[in-house]
Design an enzyme around this catalytic site. Structure first.
Site, PDB file in Angstrom:
ATOM      1  N   TYR A   1       0.918 -10.032   3.959  1.00  0.00           N
ATOM      2  CA  TYR A   1       0.162  -9.087   4.972  1.00  0.00           C
ATOM      3  C   TYR A   1      -1.410  -9.016   4.773  1.00  0.00           C
ATOM      4  O   TYR A   1      -1.953  -8.286   5.633  1.00  0.00           O
ATOM      5  CB  TYR A   1       0.854  -7.972   5.254  1.00  0.00           C
ATOM      6  CG  TYR A   1       0.896  -7.137   4.127  1.00  0.00           C
ATOM      7  CD1 TYR A   1       1.981  -6.936   3.146  1.00  0.00           C
ATOM      8  CD2 TYR A   1      -0.167  -6.197   3.753  1.00  0.00           C
ATOM      9  CE1 TYR A   1       2.027  -6.155   1.765  1.00  0.00           C
ATOM     10  CE2 TYR A   1      -0.050  -5.439   2.562  1.00  0.00           C
ATOM     11  CZ  TYR A   1       1.080  -5.289   1.682  1.00  0.00           C
ATOM     12  OH  TYR A   1       0.995  -4.629   0.583  1.00  0.00           O
TER      13      TYR A   1
ATOM     14  N   ARG B 268      -6.819   0.260  -1.955  1.00  0.00           N
ATOM     15  CA  ARG B 268      -5.684   0.059  -2.795  1.00  0.00           C
ATOM     16  C   ARG B 268      -5.687  -1.385  -3.143  1.00  0.00           C
ATOM     17  O   ARG B 268      -5.290  -2.205  -2.653  1.00  0.00           O
ATOM     18  CB  ARG B 268      -4.311   0.232  -2.066  1.00  0.00           C
ATOM     19  CG  ARG B 268      -3.051   0.342  -2.891  1.00  0.00           C
ATOM     20  CD  ARG B 268      -1.788   0.110  -1.921  1.00  0.00           C
ATOM     21  NE  ARG B 268      -1.638  -1.311  -1.598  1.00  0.00           N
ATOM     22  CZ  ARG B 268      -1.013  -1.579  -0.772  1.00  0.00           C
ATOM     23  NH1 ARG B 268      -0.450  -0.750   0.290  1.00  0.00           N
ATOM     24  NH2 ARG B 268      -0.920  -2.917  -0.287  1.00  0.00           N
TER      25      ARG B 268
ATOM     26  N   HIS C  76       1.346  -2.512  -2.956  1.00  0.00           N
ATOM     27  CA  HIS C  76       1.843  -0.939  -2.850  1.00  0.00           C
ATOM     28  C   HIS C  76       2.641  -0.481  -4.129  1.00  0.00           C
ATOM     29  O   HIS C  76       2.402   0.686  -4.553  1.00  0.00           O
ATOM     30  CB  HIS C  76       2.571  -1.002  -1.498  1.00  0.00           C
ATOM     31  CG  HIS C  76       3.593   0.327  -1.132  1.00  0.00           C
ATOM     32  ND1 HIS C  76       2.912   1.568  -0.927  1.00  0.00           N
ATOM     33  CD2 HIS C  76       4.749   0.521  -1.574  1.00  0.00           C
ATOM     34  CE1 HIS C  76       3.886   2.321  -0.844  1.00  0.00           C
ATOM     35  NE2 HIS C  76       4.809   1.741  -1.258  1.00  0.00           N
TER      36      HIS C  76
END
Lengths: 344, 254, 112, 337
Positions: free
Chosen positions: A257, A244, A248
């Site tokens: 993160y 990805r 998100h």
């Protein structure tokens, strides 16, 4: 060669008709450009949010291209825009779900054989098993394919669906796009044992792991699984290793993160670049084809962008339409309250 | 590094990668790193991938033999400028690029020059960083390199390269000997290839580059203030000058 | 709709550059305090024992403070820059605005 | 059991705080005061929560007490039940209201009744934090109101703060309590800043709070609708109508005495909630008022709620949620009855 295992060289198109390889390239490029348009629409406030599929074009187009859109049925999550595109879904109707005009989207899922956009993680996976069982009960030719991610693979729905499919021998392909991240949780903190495909044996079906950036490998694995299902061989799990690349969603901040260097490394294994190299190496396409593909893709995306951008907001009365096929008097009364107290 | 170029015997010869902007109408930009470095260290970490992508260019990055992920032969003949230039030309064939722009640094510039000379028409424009006409191996004891015997200008460069984790000292020494076996000469110069020389103000290795450029038909020089041979490559001024210089090639050729 | 609400500060320290490097020299800042930067945009050039490196910004936000002037040696883990990141940034949904509600209904107090 | 809002002089030591910061502060206090307290769920550790409510907790208390779980709501609550049976005080988070449905079996059949079916041997000191309700134009399943479902379950207590001070006090109360509590955070109010004093809870479990006094009618609400009712009351005051606003705070048990006392003063009641009308908690409140304050009632209790339709997409959200006009129309109906 140094210790680092040499990454695969990229798609081997020899087993695929050149016209199909070219059309898969076109769909991947269109999906990439439409994804960029959708992100821009979010930045301009036309979409409240958007979930990008950048980096996963080969996994989605390769698998969708293997479907028989006359007999099969796909069950997507909310990130399968390139599958919808490849299956010929009305993209204005599809993007309407991201513009929050209607949760499931404004295309006809039955007509498109592509389920409504679904935000529940893992939710549609049991639906695919039900649909597939329905097909085998009437000895129909169709197969179902359920799309889900590494995050969804932790949901009870997915485990239960896989077991049911194994028990019923249902003609369904469980297609997991393991894009390494479920929002902020990396795959090593999500998937015990490290492989979704490895779990297939536990549910009595074969599990296949493929390089999700390799459109040929994805296409061939999906085609084999569909043929197996059509021949009564039952379900298969395919785990496409992909990444990805974007956050998100446009509401996410990966700076909290994830290491940008990891993103850059995967960004260099761009599925579209790999496919283009393979087409050039195999002599299946020249610069005229690539120029035409780009021009065509840009025109398509501009039309889709303008289409969804100019689509009208749902009328307030739509709050009440489709709640039931046979509306109750109580609901009609509430609609009158809405009309008197709220309606425009 | 996800692609492998095979040599005539089918053995891997060199690792390369393709990236940058997709799709792009321009020919790709070939990036050739310096002695003891590799694509990741010399270009990716110095911000060149992003810079080229933002200027709409596709790029081809190589790890030269003896470096990075590429094989590490110990025969100096595999490392001569002519041999490596021929390898670079085959990389351009592999990525289907009849013509490319080239950006080199230090030894990479020497090889880019050689590529342009030996394969006319394959290089459209070239940016040669950290480069000068002076023979870098003039005062080097080539046989004593592994023993660290030699001082001299190149000795320090070699020692730093050999100290890198994963470095193959014998391969690096062979590379130095291969490079030294064909001394750089300003002529013949690449025909019809506009050149931009870029070097840090304090880069000793680029000594004499101004006079070299003056003697060439189409060459410019840019000196980077306060920069030396080691820290010039990540300078924003270097990247913007290079992308601007290469962009001038748009629409001129083929 | 950009979030104009409060911001939170995030300090970015010199990351581990690998191969056992313990420090680096600040070569050139590519942003100034007060400037808005996007994630992955070039932030600073550093020089290590081995090479020069360009460090991309880990955050989208406004540069609040630069902790080391050019030429200074910084150890891994020492702060390099502090960003003011929109507190609401990266949050699901849209932060509701506080404007006064419009009304059409008028009331009449009861008789008593 | 009701009393006035925080008196003005105490506000002097108050500081500008948002509910997001207040819940974060409460979790910090709870983690510090009891080593058995655990905070876990999806994206609550490294990310600090999708609304940053658990920001910084993992850094301060370590990843053995503040940790991310795989993406499986049912297992998260099942985990909490097992942890509780092993002496921990779990504070799981389910990321959004709509995501709680897969965990309803573990909540209802396990967590809520474990104490009962073990005759007290296995207490369930669990607080399920659930960002709830709508109002932020979020995607589907991210704006649901489940209070009626949870209030209907024997063995569960349910509360919903409407402002930062209550968010802090109610969370301390819920986590310290040894019974399972569903703590519903009104996500639309995460970011509003108010001068509040974050202190120990000042009301017992189950207590409501009168946030505005009035004599013509009582608006009963919780969560984000308390602010909407305050807006309605301010507008009504311009017409000379003084509306009382009662923040229930606890949705199980509901403060029946407080409710009855307020209706005894005003004689009229309008209940406001985001959840759909039929079998919503408004029906329960209306029944309680009829049972405990019937003699004071001058008009039937009115309910202003979401319609009986699935929670709509963003653009239609404003037409679905109770508006100030709909609240004032309901008040007018009670005044003219």
């Amino acid at each position: 060669m140094n210790a680092e295992e040499a990454a695969p060289a990229g798609p081997d198109l020899s087993g695929i008709p050149p016209e199909l390889s070219r059309s898969m390239y076109r769909d991947m490029l269109t999906a990439r450009l439409l994804d960029d348009e959708a992100i821009a629409l979010q930045r301009q406030g036309v979409f409240p949010a958007y979930v990008s599929l950048r980096g996963q074009e080969a996994a989605q187009v390769g698998s969708a291209a293997a479907l028989d859109t006359a007999t099969d049925f796909a069950f997507p999550t909310y990130r399968e825009m390139a599958v919808a595109l490849t299956m010929g879904v009305d993209m204005v109707g599809y993007l309407a779900s991201h513009r929050a005009l209607w949760h499931g989207g404004l295309y006809d899922p039955m007509e498109s054989r592509f389920g409504p956009v679904n935000a529940v993680v893992g939710g549609p996976v049991p639906h695919a098993v039900g649909w597939a069982l329905g097909e085998s009960l009437r000895d129909g030719p169709g197969c179902a394919i359920a799309y889900f991610g590494d995050g969804a693979s932790s949901e009870g729905d997915v485990h239960e669906a896989m077991n049911f499919a194994g028990v019923f021998g249902a003609p369904v392909v469980f297609f997991c796009q393991n894009n390494q991240w479920a929002l902020s949780v990396p795959v090593e903190a999500q998937v015990a044992g490290g492989s979704v495909a490895a779990r297939a044996a536990g549910y009595g079906m074969p599990g296949v792991r493929v390089d999700g950036q390799d459109v040929a490998a994805v296409y061939e694995a999906t085609r084999a699984a569909l043929r197996r299902a059509r021949d009564g061989g039952g379900p298969t799990v395919i785990e496409a290793l992909t990444y990805r690349v974007n956050p998100h969603s446009t509401s996410d901040d990966p700076g909290r993160y994830r290491d940008p260097a990891e993103e850059r490394r995967w960004r260099e294994r761009d599925p579209i670049t790999l496919t283009r190299r393979a087409l050039e190496r195999a002599g299946h396409a020249d610069t005229d084809f690539f120029d035409a593909a780009e021009t065509g893709a840009r025109a398509f995306c501009e039309a889709a962008r303008d289409g969804v951008g100019n689509a009208p907001h749902p009328a307030g009365s739509d709050l009440f339409s489709h709640v039931y096929r046979e509306p109750t008097e109580a609901l009609r009364r509430q609609q009158r309250v809405w009309r008197d107290e709220v309606g425009p | 590094m996800d692609q492998t170029l095979l040599d005539a015997t089918g053995e891997p010869a060199l690792r390369y990668t393709v990236g940058g902007a997709e799709p792009s109408r321009e020919p790709p930009v070939l990036l050739v790193h310096g002695f003891g470095s590799d694509f990741e260290l010399n270009w990716a970490r110095a911000g060149w991938v992003g810079a080229l992508r933002n200027s709409g260019r596709r790029l081809v990055g190589v790890d030269l033999p003896g470096h990075g992920g590429s094989p590490r032969p110990h025969d100096p003949e595999r490392y001569t400028p002519k041999a490596l230039a021929a390898l670079l030309a085959r990389v351009l064939d592999a990525v289907g690029a009849p013509e490319a722009d080239v950006v080199g640094y230090s030894m990479g510039s020497r090889l880019s020059w050689q590529l342009a000379v030996d394969f006319p028409g394959r290089v459209r424009r070239a940016v040669l960083g950290g480069f000068g006409p002076v023979d870098a191996f003039e005062d080097t004891d080539l046989e004593g390199l592994e023993r660290g015997a030699d001082g001299g200008r190149f000795g320090a460069v070699f020692a730093a390269a050999a100290a890198l984790p994963g470095a193959d000292t014998a391969a690096l020494a062979a590379c130095a000997r291969g490079q030294a076996s064909q001394v750089y000469s300003p002529s013949p110069a690449p025909d019809g290839v506009p050149l931009l020389f870029v070097a840090g103000e304090r880069d000793g290795i680029a000594e004499g580059v101004e006079s070299l450029a003056a003697a060439l038909p189409a060459a410019e020089v840019l000196r980077l203030p306060r920069r030396d041979h080691r820290n010039a490559v990540s300078a924003q001024a270097f990247k913007s000058a290079a992308t601007e210089f290469l962009a001038r090639g748009r629409g001129l050729s083929g | 709709m950009t979030h104009t609400g409060p911001t939170s500060e995030r300090t970015f320290a010199l990351p581990d550059l690998g191969e056992g490097l313990v420090e680096a020299t600040v070569l050139e800042w590519l942003v100034q305090p007060g400037e808005r930067v996007e994630r992955n945009q070039p932030l600073v050039e550093l020089e290590t024992a081995k090479s020069a490196v360009e460090i991309p910004s880990p955050h989208t936000g406004v540069v609040a403070r630069l902790h080391a002037e050019e030429g200074r040696v910084v150890a891994v883990g020492e702060p390099l820059a502090t960003f003011a990141v929109e507190a609401g940034a990266g949050i699901v949904g849209t932060v509701p605005t506080e404007e006064k509600p419009t009304r059409r209904v008028r009331l009449r107090p009861p008789a008593e | 059991m009701t009393e006035l809002a925080v008196p003005a002089d105490q506000a002097a030591t108050a500081t500008e705080t948002s509910m997001q910061q207040a819940v974060n502060a409460a979790l910090r206090t709870l983690l510090a005061e009891d080593p058995a307290t655990l905070v876990f769920g999806e994206d609550v550790g490294r990310l600090g929560g999708v609304f940053r409510v658990t920001d910084g907790l993992q850094a301060e208390f370590g990843d053995r007490r503040v940790f991310d779980t795989p993406l499986a709501e049912s297992a998260i609550i099942g985990l909490a039940v097992g942890l509780a049976m092993n002496g921990w005080r779990p504070v799981p988070e389910l990321q959004f209201d709509g995501f709680a449905y897969p965990a309803v079996d573990q909540i209802v059949n396990q967590m809520a009744r474990m104490h009962y079916r073990t005759r007290g041997a296995a207490p369930m000191p669990i607080t399920l934090r659930l960002p709830s309700f709508g109002g932020i134009q979020a995607p589907e399943h991210h704006g649901e109101s489940l209070e009626a479902l949870f209030a209907h379950v024997p063995g569960l207590k349910v509360c919903a703060p409407s402002d930062p001070a209550d968010a802090y006090g109610l969370l301390l109360q819920s986590v310290r309590a040894d019974d399972p509590v569903i703590y519903m955070e009104p996500k639309a109010r995460y970011w509003n800043r108010r001068a509040v004093r974050l202190g120990e809870p000042d009301l017992p479990i189950g207590a409501s709070r009168t946030v505005r006094e009035g004599r013509h009618a009582t608006l009963v609400a919780w969560g984000a609708m308390v602010h909407r009712c305050e807006q309605a009351a301010e507008l009504a005051a311009e017409d000379g109508v003084e509306l009382e606003v009662l923040d229930l705070r606890w949705l199980k048990p509901i403060d029946t005495d407080g409710l009855a006392a307020s209706v005894a003063r005003t004689g009229r009641a309008v209940v406001v909630h985001e959840a759909p009308l039929t079998a919503g908690l408004g029906a329960e409140v209306s029944a309680l008022v009829t049972e405990h304050a019937f003699a004071s009632l001058r008009a039937p209790v009115q309910r202003v709620t979401g319609f009986d339709v699935p929670y709509p997409a963003g653009p239609l959200e404003p037409q679905y949620l109770p508006t100030v006009d709909r609240i004032l129309l309901a008040v007018q109906r009670t005044l003219e009855f």
